[in-house]
Write a protein that holds these residues in place. Structure first.
Motif, PDB file in Angstrom:
ATOM      1  N   SER A 134       6.234  12.281 -24.223  1.00  0.00           N
ATOM      2  CA  SER A 134       5.337  11.327 -23.577  1.00  0.00           C
ATOM      3  C   SER A 134       6.208  10.255 -22.952  1.00  0.00           C
ATOM      4  O   SER A 134       7.180   9.797 -23.565  1.00  0.00           O
ATOM      5  CB  SER A 134       4.412  10.686 -24.608  1.00  0.00           C
ATOM      6  N   VAL A 135       5.863   9.833 -21.754  1.00  0.00           N
ATOM      7  CA  VAL A 135       6.701   8.860 -21.051  1.00  0.00           C
ATOM      8  C   VAL A 135       5.839   7.764 -20.448  1.00  0.00           C
ATOM      9  O   VAL A 135       4.704   8.001 -20.046  1.00  0.00           O
ATOM     10  CB  VAL A 135       7.563   9.552 -19.961  1.00  0.00           C
ATOM     11  N   SER A 136       6.392   6.569 -20.457  1.00  0.00           N
ATOM     12  CA  SER A 136       5.800   5.441 -19.748  1.00  0.00           C
ATOM     13  C   SER A 136       6.952   4.658 -19.158  1.00  0.00           C
ATOM     14  O   SER A 136       8.115   4.863 -19.530  1.00  0.00           O
ATOM     15  CB  SER A 136       4.964   4.565 -20.686  1.00  0.00           C
ATOM     16  N   GLY A 137       6.642   3.776 -18.235  1.00  0.00           N
ATOM     17  CA  GLY A 137       7.723   3.019 -17.641  1.00  0.00           C
ATOM     18  C   GLY A 137       7.249   1.780 -16.926  1.00  0.00           C
ATOM     19  O   GLY A 137       6.064   1.642 -16.602  1.00  0.00           O
ATOM     20  N   GLU A 138       8.198   0.895 -16.704  1.00  0.00           N
ATOM     21  CA  GLU A 138       7.951  -0.326 -15.968  1.00  0.00           C
ATOM     22  C   GLU A 138       9.021  -0.467 -14.894  1.00  0.00           C
ATOM     23  O   GLU A 138      10.173  -0.115 -15.115  1.00  0.00           O
ATOM     24  CB  GLU A 138       8.020  -1.563 -16.876  1.00  0.00           C
ATOM     25  N   LEU A 139       8.615  -0.992 -13.754  1.00  0.00           N
ATOM     26  CA  LEU A 139       9.544  -1.339 -12.689  1.00  0.00           C
ATOM     27  C   LEU A 139       9.419  -2.834 -12.464  1.00  0.00           C
ATOM     28  O   LEU A 139       8.307  -3.352 -12.295  1.00  0.00           O
ATOM     29  CB  LEU A 139       9.221  -0.578 -11.399  1.00  0.00           C
ATOM     30  N   LEU A 140      10.554  -3.528 -12.494  1.00  0.00           N
ATOM     31  CA  LEU A 140      10.582  -4.976 -12.337  1.00  0.00           C
ATOM     32  C   LEU A 140      11.217  -5.313 -10.998  1.00  0.00           C
ATOM     33  O   LEU A 140      12.331  -4.863 -10.706  1.00  0.00           O
ATOM     34  CB  LEU A 140      11.406  -5.617 -13.459  1.00  0.00           C
ATOM     35  N   GLY A 141      10.514  -6.098 -10.186  1.00  0.00           N
ATOM     36  CA  GLY A 141      11.070  -6.507  -8.908  1.00  0.00           C
ATOM     37  C   GLY A 141      10.021  -6.498  -7.818  1.00  0.00           C
ATOM     38  O   GLY A 141       8.823  -6.514  -8.086  1.00  0.00           O
ATOM     39  N   GLU A 142      10.504  -6.504  -6.588  1.00  0.00           N
ATOM     40  CA  GLU A 142       9.626  -6.513  -5.421  1.00  0.00           C
ATOM     41  C   GLU A 142       9.919  -5.273  -4.576  1.00  0.00           C
ATOM     42  O   GLU A 142      10.747  -5.321  -3.668  1.00  0.00           O
ATOM     43  CB  GLU A 142       9.840  -7.792  -4.609  1.00  0.00           C
ATOM     44  N   PRO A 143       9.252  -4.165  -4.858  1.00  0.00           N
ATOM     45  CA  PRO A 143       9.522  -2.925  -4.125  1.00  0.00           C
ATOM     46  C   PRO A 143       9.003  -2.988  -2.692  1.00  0.00           C
ATOM     47  O   PRO A 143       8.052  -3.714  -2.390  1.00  0.00           O
ATOM     48  CB  PRO A 143       8.775  -1.870  -4.931  1.00  0.00           C
ATOM     49  N   SER A 144       9.624  -2.191  -1.846  1.00  0.00           N
ATOM     50  CA  SER A 144       9.179  -2.061  -0.462  1.00  0.00           C
ATOM     51  C   SER A 144       7.803  -1.394  -0.422  1.00  0.00           C
ATOM     52  O   SER A 144       7.357  -0.792  -1.413  1.00  0.00           O
ATOM     53  CB  SER A 144      10.187  -1.214   0.318  1.00  0.00           C
ATOM     54  N   ALA A 145       7.169  -1.455   0.726  1.00  0.00           N
ATOM     55  CA  ALA A 145       5.863  -0.805   0.895  1.00  0.00           C
ATOM     56  C   ALA A 145       5.981   0.696   0.646  1.00  0.00           C
ATOM     57  O   ALA A 145       5.102   1.305   0.020  1.00  0.00           O
ATOM     58  CB  ALA A 145       5.321  -1.082   2.296  1.00  0.00           C
ATOM     59  N   GLU A 146       7.085   1.308   1.102  1.00  0.00           N
ATOM     60  CA  GLU A 146       7.286   2.744   0.898  1.00  0.00           C
ATOM     61  C   GLU A 146       7.392   3.076  -0.588  1.00  0.00           C
ATOM     62  O   GLU A 146       6.772   4.023  -1.068  1.00  0.00           O
ATOM     63  CB  GLU A 146       8.553   3.207   1.625  1.00  0.00           C
ATOM     64  N   LEU A 147       8.151   2.283  -1.321  1.00  0.00           N
ATOM     65  CA  LEU A 147       8.301   2.528  -2.756  1.00  0.00           C
ATOM     66  C   LEU A 147       6.988   2.280  -3.487  1.00  0.00           C
ATOM     67  O   LEU A 147       6.617   3.048  -4.374  1.00  0.00           O
ATOM     68  CB  LEU A 147       9.436   1.670  -3.340  1.00  0.00           C
ATOM     69  N   ARG A 148       6.261   1.238  -3.117  1.00  0.00           N
ATOM     70  CA  ARG A 148       4.943   0.992  -3.715  1.00  0.00           C
ATOM     71  C   ARG A 148       4.037   2.209  -3.536  1.00  0.00           C
ATOM     72  O   ARG A 148       3.345   2.624  -4.455  1.00  0.00           O
ATOM     73  CB  ARG A 148       4.274  -0.234  -3.095  1.00  0.00           C
ATOM     74  N   ALA A 149       4.050   2.767  -2.338  1.00  0.00           N
ATOM     75  CA  ALA A 149       3.226   3.949  -2.054  1.00  0.00           C
ATOM     76  C   ALA A 149       3.670   5.127  -2.920  1.00  0.00           C
ATOM     77  O   ALA A 149       2.828   5.867  -3.448  1.00  0.00           O
ATOM     78  CB  ALA A 149       3.303   4.306  -0.576  1.00  0.00           C
ATOM     79  N   ASN A 150       4.985   5.287  -3.098  1.00  0.00           N
ATOM     80  CA  ASN A 150       5.509   6.375  -3.936  1.00  0.00           C
ATOM     81  C   ASN A 150       5.090   6.221  -5.392  1.00  0.00           C
ATOM     82  O   ASN A 150       4.954   7.211  -6.111  1.00  0.00           O
ATOM     83  CB  ASN A 150       7.029   6.439  -3.855  1.00  0.00           C
ATOM     84  N   LEU A 151       4.914   4.997  -5.853  1.00  0.00           N
ATOM     85  CA  LEU A 151       4.563   4.725  -7.249  1.00  0.00           C
ATOM     86  C   LEU A 151       3.074   4.894  -7.533  1.00  0.00           C
ATOM     87  O   LEU A 151       2.682   5.004  -8.695  1.00  0.00           O
ATOM     88  CB  LEU A 151       4.980   3.305  -7.638  1.00  0.00           C
ATOM     89  N   ALA A 152       2.264   4.914  -6.496  1.00  0.00           N
ATOM     90  CA  ALA A 152       0.815   5.009  -6.672  1.00  0.00           C
ATOM     91  C   ALA A 152       0.466   6.250  -7.485  1.00  0.00           C
ATOM     92  O   ALA A 152       0.937   7.346  -7.197  1.00  0.00           O
ATOM     93  CB  ALA A 152       0.119   5.037  -5.322  1.00  0.00           C
ATOM     94  N   GLY A 153      -0.310   6.059  -8.542  1.00  0.00           N
ATOM     95  CA  GLY A 153      -0.739   7.168  -9.376  1.00  0.00           C
ATOM     96  C   GLY A 153       0.279   7.634 -10.398  1.00  0.00           C
ATOM     97  O   GLY A 153       0.030   8.585 -11.122  1.00  0.00           O
ATOM     98  N   SER A 154       1.425   6.979 -10.472  1.00  0.00           N
ATOM     99  CA  SER A 154       2.451   7.389 -11.441  1.00  0.00           C
ATOM    100  C   SER A 154       2.245   6.661 -12.770  1.00  0.00           C
ATOM    101  O   SER A 154       1.394   5.782 -12.890  1.00  0.00           O
ATOM    102  CB  SER A 154       3.850   7.097 -10.892  1.00  0.00           C
ATOM    103  N   VAL A 155       3.069   7.022 -13.760  1.00  0.00           N
ATOM    104  CA  VAL A 155       3.000   6.360 -15.073  1.00  0.00           C
ATOM    105  C   VAL A 155       3.748   5.030 -15.066  1.00  0.00           C
ATOM    106  O   VAL A 155       3.750   4.315 -16.063  1.00  0.00           O
ATOM    107  CB  VAL A 155       3.572   7.263 -16.194  1.00  0.00           C
TER     108      VAL A 155
END
Length: 117
Positions: free
Chosen positions: A86-107
């Motif tokens: 089982s995996v969970s995660g956090e990203l700390l910072g100010e991601p670009s719009a492209e990275l935000r879109a890539n993260l949509a729906g992820s854990v």
């Protein structure tokens, strides 16, 4: 995090019974990819608890582009790695719009800066 564009990630794993050695094998391949192909990965450290039932991976990237590059490099291994527990995660910072879109729906949950030194 020293610059505004730098990102930090925390991935947390709780392993399925009998899957620890598979994770170790896959994470060794990941580490080799990070060392030989990634150009903007600043930190990639793997930590285990005492009985090796859980793991934390600490990651730091120069910017959003570096994290996108890293994800492309290790993408072929991700399904197998995620199957080890089982995996969970956090990203700390100010991601670009492209990275935000890539993260949509992820854990991965996103935390943006409030105050920093």
């Amino acid at each position: 995090m020293t610059e505004r564009s730098e990102l930090a990630g925390i991935a947390r794993f709780t392993f399925h019974e009998g899957r620890l050695e598979e994770f170790k094998r896959l994470s060794a391949r990941c580490m080799e990819i990070v060392r030989t192909k990634d150009t903007g990965t600043l930190q990639y450290d793997i930590y285990f608890n005492d009985d090796e039932s859980e793991c934390i991976v600490l990651e730091r990237y120069r910017d959003s582009e570096a994290l996108i590059q890293h994800a492309a490099h290790v993408g072929d291994l991700m399904e197998a790695i995620l199957a080890t527990g089982s995996v969970s995660g956090e990203l700390l910072g100010e991601p670009s719009a492209e990275l935000r879109a890539n993260l949509a729906g992820s854990v991965v949950r996103l935390f943006t800066p409030f105050r920093s030194m």
